[in-house]
Design an enzyme around this catalytic site. Structure first.
Site: not given
Length: 251
Positions: A144, A157, A161
């Site tokens: 991402s 998150y 990533k």
């Protein structure tokens, strides 16, 4: 690029999280380019409408996948044994639970790490052995833009990533001499069904204004990048993280 560019005839492609968005569009592309495709979703039973749509394009298999637990991940990997070979793996499944650091619960932390990191690590570990034996393979990890920049409420998150990019870099150098190339793609804002339903029209317009290209990506645009990284046409790129964001992270 030769006349048979992006011909995946005889190859089997695994795409996790392929029931919608980037995963679904990527599955369609591989099928159109003659691959047999294994798609995964969280439902025990495959959505018949989805499978019929994909089956019209080629050979598709469905495997349920519960990546929220170690047992679920291990069960999924065990079921991959029935496929004679897997030439390409796209680790696309992921979840994002937004909380500022002091509000992160242990449960949410474990869930995001399990789906976004534990599953790709264990699937890649399993496939690395098989691909080395085949002397050929491609692994693409879907990271991402939040692997290179961040925002409030994205701590967990972003952790996953960033770690996924680290996995990509290390596997890239470990497997390169075996004919197995490992890369990551970091999508920017992409106009998926989820994006449309979680943002108002006004919010979508504001996001578009912040992107130098003045629009979000279409899921198929991410699919074409994955298609190239997964193909024999990609013969020299490994351990890399391609940021595909319309210039957003450079502003």
């Amino acid at each position: 690029m030769n006349k048979n560019a992006f011909d995946f005839s005889g190859q089997t492609v695994l795409i996790t999280g392929a029931t919608r968005g980037i995963g679904k569009e990527t599955a369609k592309l591989f099928l159109k380019h003659n691959a047999s495709v294994i798609v995964t979703g969280t439902s025990v039973e495959a959505n018949s409408e989805l499978i019929n749509e994909l089956s019209d394009l080629g050979t598709v298999y469905y495997e349920s996948a519960n990546f929220m637990s170690e047992a679920g991940i291990n069960d999924f990997i065990t079921r991959l044994d029935k496929y004679d070979r897997i030439d390409v793996c796209v680790n696309n499944a992921g979840i994002n639970l937004l909380n500022e650091v002091e509000d992160i619960t242990d449960e949410d932390y474990k869930s995001v790490l399990s789906v976004n990191l534990d599953a790709p690590v264990k699937i890649s570990r399993y496939l690395a052995k098989r691909m080395k034996t085949q002397k050929y393979g491609r692994i693409v990890n879907v990271a991402s833009i939040w692997s290179v920049i961040t925002r409030p409420a994205r701590a967990v998150y972003t952790i996953t990533k960033n770690a996924l990019v680290g996995l990509t870099q290390t596997m890239g150098i470990e497997l390169a001499s075996s004919g197995v190339l490992v890369n990551a793609i970091s999508p920017g804002f992409t106009l998926t069904e989820l994006t449309k339903t979680t943002n108002t029209k006004a919010q979508l317009i504001e996001i578009n204004k912040k992107i130098p290209i003045n629009r979000m990506a279409k899921p198929i645009e991410m699919g074409y990048t994955i298609l190239f990284l997964s193909s024999k046409e990609n013969s020299y790129m490994t351990g890399q993280n391609l940021v595909v964001d319309g210039g957003f992270t450079n502003v």
